[in-house]
Design a protein around this motif. Structure first.
Motif, PDB file in Angstrom:
ATOM      1  N   ALA A 278      40.402  20.142  61.294  1.00 43.80           N
ATOM      2  CA  ALA A 278      40.688  21.150  60.275  1.00 43.80           C
ATOM      3  C   ALA A 278      39.455  22.005  60.030  1.00 43.80           C
ATOM      4  O   ALA A 278      38.334  21.511  60.032  1.00 43.80           O
ATOM      5  N   GLU A 279      39.702  23.276  59.855  1.00 40.22           N
ATOM      6  CA  GLU A 279      38.602  24.183  59.543  1.00 40.22           C
ATOM      7  C   GLU A 279      38.067  23.854  58.160  1.00 40.22           C
ATOM      8  O   GLU A 279      38.842  23.550  57.257  1.00 40.22           O
ATOM      9  N   PRO A 280      36.757  23.925  57.969  1.00 40.12           N
ATOM     10  CA  PRO A 280      36.225  23.677  56.628  1.00 40.12           C
ATOM     11  C   PRO A 280      36.686  24.761  55.658  1.00 40.12           C
ATOM     12  O   PRO A 280      36.893  25.913  56.048  1.00 40.12           O
ATOM     13  N   VAL A 281      36.863  24.382  54.423  1.00 38.35           N
ATOM     14  CA  VAL A 281      37.263  25.332  53.393  1.00 38.35           C
ATOM     15  C   VAL A 281      36.108  26.307  53.155  1.00 38.35           C
ATOM     16  O   VAL A 281      34.967  25.893  52.956  1.00 38.35           O
ATOM     17  N   ASP A 282      36.411  27.595  53.193  1.00 38.13           N
ATOM     18  CA  ASP A 282      35.420  28.638  52.959  1.00 38.13           C
ATOM     19  C   ASP A 282      35.352  28.892  51.458  1.00 38.13           C
ATOM     20  O   ASP A 282      36.234  29.536  50.872  1.00 38.13           O
ATOM     21  N   VAL A 283      34.310  28.368  50.818  1.00 34.82           N
ATOM     22  CA  VAL A 283      34.163  28.447  49.356  1.00 34.82           C
ATOM     23  C   VAL A 283      34.155  29.894  48.888  1.00 34.82           C
ATOM     24  O   VAL A 283      34.841  30.246  47.923  1.00 34.82           O
ATOM     25  N   GLU A 284      33.396  30.735  49.562  1.00 30.80           N
ATOM     26  CA  GLU A 284      33.305  32.137  49.152  1.00 30.80           C
ATOM     27  C   GLU A 284      34.670  32.817  49.212  1.00 30.80           C
ATOM     28  O   GLU A 284      35.067  33.522  48.283  1.00 30.80           O
ATOM     29  N   GLN A 285      35.418  32.583  50.272  1.00 33.56           N
ATOM     30  CA  GLN A 285      36.745  33.193  50.414  1.00 33.56           C
ATOM     31  C   GLN A 285      37.692  32.694  49.327  1.00 33.56           C
ATOM     32  O   GLN A 285      38.382  33.487  48.688  1.00 33.56           O
ATOM     33  N   VAL A 286      37.723  31.385  49.105  1.00 36.15           N
ATOM     34  CA  VAL A 286      38.620  30.814  48.096  1.00 36.15           C
ATOM     35  C   VAL A 286      38.303  31.373  46.719  1.00 36.15           C
ATOM     36  O   VAL A 286      39.200  31.806  45.977  1.00 36.15           O
ATOM     37  N   LEU A 287      37.025  31.404  46.361  1.00 34.23           N
ATOM     38  CA  LEU A 287      36.653  31.860  45.020  1.00 34.23           C
ATOM     39  C   LEU A 287      36.835  33.364  44.862  1.00 34.23           C
ATOM     40  O   LEU A 287      37.215  33.837  43.786  1.00 34.23           O
ATOM     41  N   THR A 288      36.599  34.123  45.914  1.00 32.30           N
ATOM     42  CA  THR A 288      36.832  35.565  45.863  1.00 32.30           C
ATOM     43  C   THR A 288      38.314  35.852  45.656  1.00 32.30           C
ATOM     44  O   THR A 288      38.688  36.729  44.863  1.00 32.30           O
ATOM     45  N   GLU A 289      39.176  35.087  46.340  1.00 28.68           N
ATOM     46  CA  GLU A 289      40.621  35.255  46.159  1.00 28.68           C
ATOM     47  C   GLU A 289      41.052  34.851  44.754  1.00 28.68           C
ATOM     48  O   GLU A 289      41.892  35.516  44.140  1.00 28.68           O
ATOM     49  N   LYS A 290      40.489  33.770  44.224  1.00 28.36           N
ATOM     50  CA  LYS A 290      40.819  33.350  42.859  1.00 28.36           C
ATOM     51  C   LYS A 290      40.384  34.422  41.859  1.00 28.36           C
ATOM     52  O   LYS A 290      41.096  34.713  40.906  1.00 28.36           O
ATOM     53  N   LEU A 291      39.211  35.009  42.079  1.00 31.60           N
ATOM     54  CA  LEU A 291      38.719  36.055  41.190  1.00 31.60           C
ATOM     55  C   LEU A 291      39.642  37.266  41.222  1.00 31.60           C
ATOM     56  O   LEU A 291      39.990  37.816  40.175  1.00 31.60           O
ATOM     57  N   ALA A 292      40.070  37.658  42.406  1.00 31.53           N
ATOM     58  CA  ALA A 292      40.979  38.802  42.532  1.00 31.53           C
ATOM     59  C   ALA A 292      42.309  38.510  41.838  1.00 31.53           C
ATOM     60  O   ALA A 292      42.869  39.380  41.164  1.00 31.53           O
ATOM     61  N   ALA A 293      42.793  37.290  41.976  1.00 33.39           N
ATOM     62  CA  ALA A 293      44.069  36.916  41.346  1.00 33.39           C
ATOM     63  C   ALA A 293      43.953  36.920  39.824  1.00 33.39           C
ATOM     64  O   ALA A 293      44.905  37.263  39.134  1.00 33.39           O
ATOM     65  N   LYS A 294      42.796  36.537  39.300  1.00 30.95           N
ATOM     66  CA  LYS A 294      42.590  36.526  37.847  1.00 30.95           C
ATOM     67  C   LYS A 294      42.404  37.937  37.295  1.00 30.95           C
ATOM     68  O   LYS A 294      42.677  38.179  36.130  1.00 30.95           O
ATOM     69  N   GLY A 295      41.890  38.822  38.129  1.00 35.21           N
ATOM     70  CA  GLY A 295      41.664  40.187  37.674  1.00 35.21           C
ATOM     71  C   GLY A 295      40.552  40.295  36.647  1.00 35.21           C
ATOM     72  O   GLY A 295      40.581  41.167  35.787  1.00 35.21           O
ATOM     73  N   ASN A 296      39.579  39.388  36.720  1.00 36.45           N
ATOM     74  CA  ASN A 296      38.458  39.414  35.779  1.00 36.45           C
ATOM     75  C   ASN A 296      37.151  39.563  36.566  1.00 36.45           C
ATOM     76  O   ASN A 296      36.490  38.573  36.869  1.00 36.45           O
ATOM     77  N   PRO A 297      36.777  40.799  36.891  1.00 32.45           N
ATOM     78  CA  PRO A 297      35.582  41.004  37.709  1.00 32.45           C
ATOM     79  C   PRO A 297      34.276  40.641  36.998  1.00 32.45           C
ATOM     80  O   PRO A 297      33.228  40.623  37.621  1.00 32.45           O
ATOM     81  N   ASP A 298      34.338  40.337  35.715  1.00 31.84           N
ATOM     82  CA  ASP A 298      33.119  39.997  34.974  1.00 31.84           C
ATOM     83  C   ASP A 298      32.652  38.562  35.218  1.00 31.84           C
ATOM     84  O   ASP A 298      31.566  38.186  34.788  1.00 31.84           O
ATOM     85  N   LEU A 299      33.467  37.731  35.883  1.00 30.20           N
ATOM     86  CA  LEU A 299      33.059  36.349  36.157  1.00 30.20           C
ATOM     87  C   LEU A 299      32.133  36.334  37.370  1.00 30.20           C
ATOM     88  O   LEU A 299      32.530  36.669  38.477  1.00 30.20           O
ATOM     89  N   ASN A 300      30.889  35.940  37.157  1.00 30.88           N
ATOM     90  CA  ASN A 300      29.902  35.907  38.225  1.00 30.88           C
ATOM     91  C   ASN A 300      29.755  34.478  38.740  1.00 30.88           C
ATOM     92  O   ASN A 300      28.757  33.808  38.475  1.00 30.88           O
ATOM     93  N   TRP A 301      30.738  33.998  39.478  1.00 31.97           N
ATOM     94  CA  TRP A 301      30.754  32.626  39.960  1.00 31.97           C
ATOM     95  C   TRP A 301      29.646  32.337  40.959  1.00 31.97           C
ATOM     96  O   TRP A 301      29.281  31.200  41.173  1.00 31.97           O
ATOM     97  N   ARG A 302      29.084  33.374  41.583  1.00 33.05           N
ATOM     98  CA  ARG A 302      28.050  33.172  42.604  1.00 33.05           C
ATOM     99  C   ARG A 302      26.735  32.644  42.022  1.00 33.05           C
ATOM    100  O   ARG A 302      25.962  32.029  42.745  1.00 33.05           O
ATOM    101  N   THR A 303      26.493  32.879  40.748  1.00 32.07           N
ATOM    102  CA  THR A 303      25.227  32.415  40.155  1.00 32.07           C
ATOM    103  C   THR A 303      25.409  31.634  38.860  1.00 32.07           C
ATOM    104  O   THR A 303      24.475  30.964  38.430  1.00 32.07           O
ATOM    105  N   SER A 304      26.559  31.718  38.241  1.00 27.71           N
ATOM    106  CA  SER A 304      26.761  31.107  36.928  1.00 27.71           C
ATOM    107  C   SER A 304      27.701  29.913  36.997  1.00 27.71           C
ATOM    108  O   SER A 304      28.858  30.048  37.387  1.00 27.71           O
ATOM    109  N   ILE A 305      27.211  28.737  36.586  1.00 29.48           N
ATOM    110  CA  ILE A 305      28.071  27.551  36.543  1.00 29.48           C
ATOM    111  C   ILE A 305      29.169  27.734  35.495  1.00 29.48           C
ATOM    112  O   ILE A 305      30.296  27.298  35.690  1.00 29.48           O
ATOM    113  N   VAL A 306      28.847  28.404  34.399  1.00 29.20           N
ATOM    114  CA  VAL A 306      29.851  28.644  33.353  1.00 29.20           C
ATOM    115  C   VAL A 306      30.974  29.512  33.902  1.00 29.20           C
ATOM    116  O   VAL A 306      32.160  29.197  33.748  1.00 29.20           O
TER     117      VAL A 306
END
Length: 142
Positions: free
Chosen positions: A55-83
């Motif tokens: 199985a291909e490893p899960v691409d964290v960046e792709q998964v989280l970018t898709e989740k961010l797009a689905a939420k429609g909240n561009p203010d969430l900076n998941w790349r640097t903020s644990i919160v």
């Protein structure tokens, strides 16, 4: 379930690896094969079954970018903020939960919600995801 376990499941899905300290699910044993003949004959010779591709490893960046797009909240900076990462995954980012996560991942300093603790947590989560088989961009796994 642990806080990290919930993060991992939200990104990688259930069943995509085992966390450290957890046991593997029980697998039923296959019945023992009958004694094989000494040499294959045309009647019993079978083509080797192709092995499934790993199985291909899960691409964290792709998964989280898709989740961010689905939420429609561009203010969430998941790349640097644990919160923001926890918010994106619909997890409670309260100080108590971050303290618990810090304990799980081995943070040895004061669990006071400081910027130092939060930066450490984000880096530790990314490294732990990578340890568990996820594809984490090098810039996030520092």
């Amino acid at each position: 379930m642990s806080i990290f376990g919930r993060i991992k499941d939200a990104i990688m899905g259930r069943g995509n690896g085992i966390l450290r300290g957890e046991s593997t699910p029980a697998t039923p044993l296959a019945p023992a094969p009958a004694a094989a003949p000494a040499a294959p004959t045309p009647q019993n010779q079978q083509a080797a079954a192709p092995q499934p591709a790993p199985a291909e490893p899960v691409d964290v960046e792709q998964v989280l970018t898709e989740k961010l797009a689905a939420k429609g909240n561009p203010d969430l900076n998941w790349r640097t903020s644990i919160v923001d990462l926890m918010k994106l995954l619909d997890l409670d980012p309260s100080l108590d939960n971050r303290k618990e996560l810090a304990t799980e991942l081995g943070y040895a300093r004061a669990k006071d919600g400081s910027a130092e603790m939060n930066i450490w947590l984000h880096n530790a989560v990314m490294l732990e995801l990578e340890t568990n088989g996820a594809k984490v961009p090098a810039k996030l796994a520092d």
